[in-house]
Write a protein that holds these residues in place. Structure first.
Motif, PDB file in Angstrom:
ATOM      1  N   LEU A 157      20.803  -2.510  36.606  1.00  0.00           N
ATOM      2  CA  LEU A 157      21.290  -3.658  37.407  1.00  0.00           C
ATOM      3  C   LEU A 157      22.584  -3.909  36.726  1.00  0.00           C
ATOM      4  CD1 LEU A 157      18.565  -5.776  37.782  1.00  0.00           C
ATOM      5  CD2 LEU A 157      19.625  -4.975  39.693  1.00  0.00           C
ATOM      6  N   SER A 158      22.750  -4.104  35.549  1.00  0.00           N
ATOM      7  CA  SER A 158      24.162  -4.361  34.805  1.00  0.00           C
ATOM      8  C   SER A 158      25.205  -3.428  35.148  1.00  0.00           C
ATOM      9  CB  SER A 158      23.738  -4.706  33.434  1.00  0.00           C
ATOM     10  OG  SER A 158      25.052  -4.915  32.787  1.00  0.00           O
ATOM     11  N   ARG A 159      24.889  -2.412  35.213  1.00  0.00           N
ATOM     12  CA  ARG A 159      25.807  -1.089  35.529  1.00  0.00           C
ATOM     13  C   ARG A 159      26.548  -1.070  36.754  1.00  0.00           C
ATOM     14  NH1 ARG A 159      22.028   2.150  33.062  1.00  0.00           N
ATOM     15  NH2 ARG A 159      20.969   2.638  34.949  1.00  0.00           N
ATOM     16  N   HIS A 160      25.915  -1.876  37.621  1.00  0.00           N
ATOM     17  CA  HIS A 160      26.435  -1.857  38.973  1.00  0.00           C
ATOM     18  C   HIS A 160      27.101  -3.314  39.053  1.00  0.00           C
ATOM     19  CE1 HIS A 160      25.130   2.179  39.981  1.00  0.00           C
ATOM     20  NE2 HIS A 160      23.668   1.772  39.544  1.00  0.00           N
ATOM     21  N   VAL A 161      27.409  -4.113  38.257  1.00  0.00           N
ATOM     22  CA  VAL A 161      27.870  -5.491  38.553  1.00  0.00           C
ATOM     23  C   VAL A 161      29.452  -5.333  37.910  1.00  0.00           C
ATOM     24  CG1 VAL A 161      27.864  -7.900  38.123  1.00  0.00           C
ATOM     25  CG2 VAL A 161      25.638  -6.754  38.360  1.00  0.00           C
ATOM     26  N   SER A 162      30.317  -5.898  38.903  1.00  0.00           N
ATOM     27  CA  SER A 162      31.768  -5.668  38.298  1.00  0.00           C
ATOM     28  C   SER A 162      32.098  -6.578  37.273  1.00  0.00           C
ATOM     29  CB  SER A 162      32.532  -6.021  39.718  1.00  0.00           C
ATOM     30  OG  SER A 162      32.520  -7.456  39.905  1.00  0.00           O
ATOM     31  N   GLU A 163      33.273  -6.376  36.733  1.00  0.00           N
ATOM     32  CA  GLU A 163      33.909  -7.046  35.583  1.00  0.00           C
ATOM     33  C   GLU A 163      33.781  -8.438  35.691  1.00  0.00           C
ATOM     34  OE1 GLU A 163      37.515  -5.172  34.535  1.00  0.00           O
ATOM     35  OE2 GLU A 163      36.598  -3.501  34.047  1.00  0.00           O
ATOM     36  N   GLN A 164      34.036  -8.954  37.211  1.00  0.00           N
ATOM     37  CA  GLN A 164      33.945 -10.495  37.422  1.00  0.00           C
ATOM     38  C   GLN A 164      32.545 -11.020  38.047  1.00  0.00           C
ATOM     39  OE1 GLN A 164      37.110  -9.664  39.848  1.00  0.00           O
ATOM     40  NE2 GLN A 164      36.232  -9.610  41.800  1.00  0.00           N
ATOM     41  N   GLY A 165      31.744 -10.046  38.149  1.00  0.00           N
ATOM     42  CA  GLY A 165      30.608 -10.285  38.891  1.00  0.00           C
ATOM     43  C   GLY A 165      29.535 -11.300  38.380  1.00  0.00           C
ATOM     44  N   VAL A 166      28.456 -11.414  39.261  1.00  0.00           N
ATOM     45  CA  VAL A 166      27.236 -12.064  38.773  1.00  0.00           C
ATOM     46  C   VAL A 166      25.941 -11.169  39.346  1.00  0.00           C
ATOM     47  CG1 VAL A 166      26.014 -14.609  39.351  1.00  0.00           C
ATOM     48  CG2 VAL A 166      28.565 -14.329  39.186  1.00  0.00           C
ATOM     49  N   LEU A 167      25.002 -11.349  38.472  1.00  0.00           N
ATOM     50  CA  LEU A 167      23.730 -10.944  38.805  1.00  0.00           C
ATOM     51  C   LEU A 167      22.613 -12.166  38.706  1.00  0.00           C
ATOM     52  CD1 LEU A 167      21.369  -8.876  38.761  1.00  0.00           C
ATOM     53  CD2 LEU A 167      21.592  -8.537  36.242  1.00  0.00           C
ATOM     54  N   VAL A 168      21.862 -12.093  39.835  1.00  0.00           N
ATOM     55  CA  VAL A 168      20.710 -13.151  39.977  1.00  0.00           C
ATOM     56  C   VAL A 168      19.727 -12.338  40.074  1.00  0.00           C
ATOM     57  CG1 VAL A 168      19.975 -15.031  41.509  1.00  0.00           C
ATOM     58  CG2 VAL A 168      22.265 -14.638  41.299  1.00  0.00           C
ATOM     59  N   MET A 169      18.374 -13.034  39.303  1.00  0.00           N
ATOM     60  CA  MET A 169      17.188 -12.174  39.261  1.00  0.00           C
ATOM     61  C   MET A 169      16.163 -13.300  39.558  1.00  0.00           C
ATOM     62  SD  MET A 169      17.630  -9.681  35.907  1.00  0.00           S
ATOM     63  CE  MET A 169      15.854  -8.871  36.396  1.00  0.00           C
ATOM     64  N   ASN A 170      15.102 -13.121  40.314  1.00  0.00           N
ATOM     65  CA  ASN A 170      14.112 -14.004  40.550  1.00  0.00           C
ATOM     66  C   ASN A 170      12.816 -13.770  39.918  1.00  0.00           C
ATOM     67  OD1 ASN A 170      12.442 -16.099  41.814  1.00  0.00           O
ATOM     68  ND2 ASN A 170      12.595 -15.292  43.841  1.00  0.00           N
ATOM     69  N   PHE A 171      12.034 -14.614  39.197  1.00  0.00           N
ATOM     70  CA  PHE A 171      11.020 -14.230  38.418  1.00  0.00           C
ATOM     71  C   PHE A 171       9.898 -15.309  39.059  1.00  0.00           C
ATOM     72  CE2 PHE A 171      14.192 -12.984  35.657  1.00  0.00           C
ATOM     73  CZ  PHE A 171      13.705 -11.839  35.135  1.00  0.00           C
TER      74      PHE A 171
END
Length: 248
Positions: A159-173
């Motif tokens: 997931l991290s590899r495909h997020v841009s330098e200004q990006g946000v990752l959201v994960m649901n647990f």
């Protein structure tokens, strides 16, 4: 509540039920999506998935990827708040895509939908990074709310590899314990991220976790919500129900 749509597929009973003006998608009795044709917010976990887009400047989030579309609850608020140039959604379940397209009617020409395995699709993806990735992978066969993909080192790194330098990752647990016991909760998962937040709401046990490449604070999100003309009224009347706290 009335039943307006039902299909059986591969041992799963899919239903869409109407509660006043609200449409709810169920698979084997577990709710997977909720859609309000007349407003952006649900007052539940689906709001927590798009709210992290307001941690930074929304206009920077031009490329958006949704892994696990479900019935497409997220699409209207993402369109309204971000106006993305690129919107891609990957969904393994063909019946979920049917509901998104034919019942909720949120799929339009401005987005690309992929029917397939989100893990395999992302690992094979060779295109430009995304500014916002929302990962919401829950299996329709489950009779409890637990993740369909383990948040282990390999998946978090993918997931991290495909997020841009200004990006946000959201994960649901499914709940905070599921997050706490995963790789995503450890210090190693913070490599390359400036900030990490947990979002929750009163009517569900889910723990939604957001990672931001750029330094951010929860007060910035709250301020942007309060200042947004389409959201401020929902906060005042209690329909936008959320809590956010920084984890690092």
């Amino acid at each position: 509540m009335s039943l307006i749509w039902e299909q059986q597929h591969d041992g799963v009973c899919y239903q869409v039920r109407r509660r006043r003006t609200t449409l709810e998608l169920y698979a084997n009795g577990v709710q997977h999506s909720e859609f309000h044709p007349r407003r952006l917010v649900t007052g539940s976990v689906w709001d927590l998935l798009w709210l992290p887009a307001l941690l930074g400047e929304p206009e920077r989030l031009r490329r958006v990827l949704v892994l696990g579309l479900g019935g497409g609850t997220l699409i209207p608020p993402l369109r309204r708040l971000l106006k993305p140039e690129c919107l891609v959604a990957v969904e393994m379940d063909p019946l979920h895509l049917t509901v998104a397209r034919e019942v909720f009617q949120v799929i339009d020409d401005d987005m690309e939908t992929v029917e397939g395995d989100a893990v395999r699709w992302l690992r094979d993806y060779q295109g430009p990074p995304f500014d916002l990735i929302i990962e919401d992978l829950f299996a329709p066969r489950d009779e409890s709310v637990t993740r369909a993909v383990a948040a282990d080192r390999d998946w978090c790194d993918s997931l991290s590899r495909h997020v841009s330098e200004q990006g946000v990752l959201v994960m649901n647990f499914g709940d905070y314990r599921e997050f706490r016991d995963s790789h995503a909760a450890g210090s190693a998962a913070m490599a390359g991220w400036a900030s990490r937040f947990r979002l929750s709401c009163g009517d569900c046990h889910n723990a939604v976790v957001a990672f931001s490449r750029l330094p951010a604070r929860s007060v910035h999100l709250r301020r942007r919500v309060q200042e947004h003309p389409a959201l401020a009224s929902f906060v005042r009347d209690g329909r936008l129900n959320y809590h956010i706290r920084q984890l690092n």
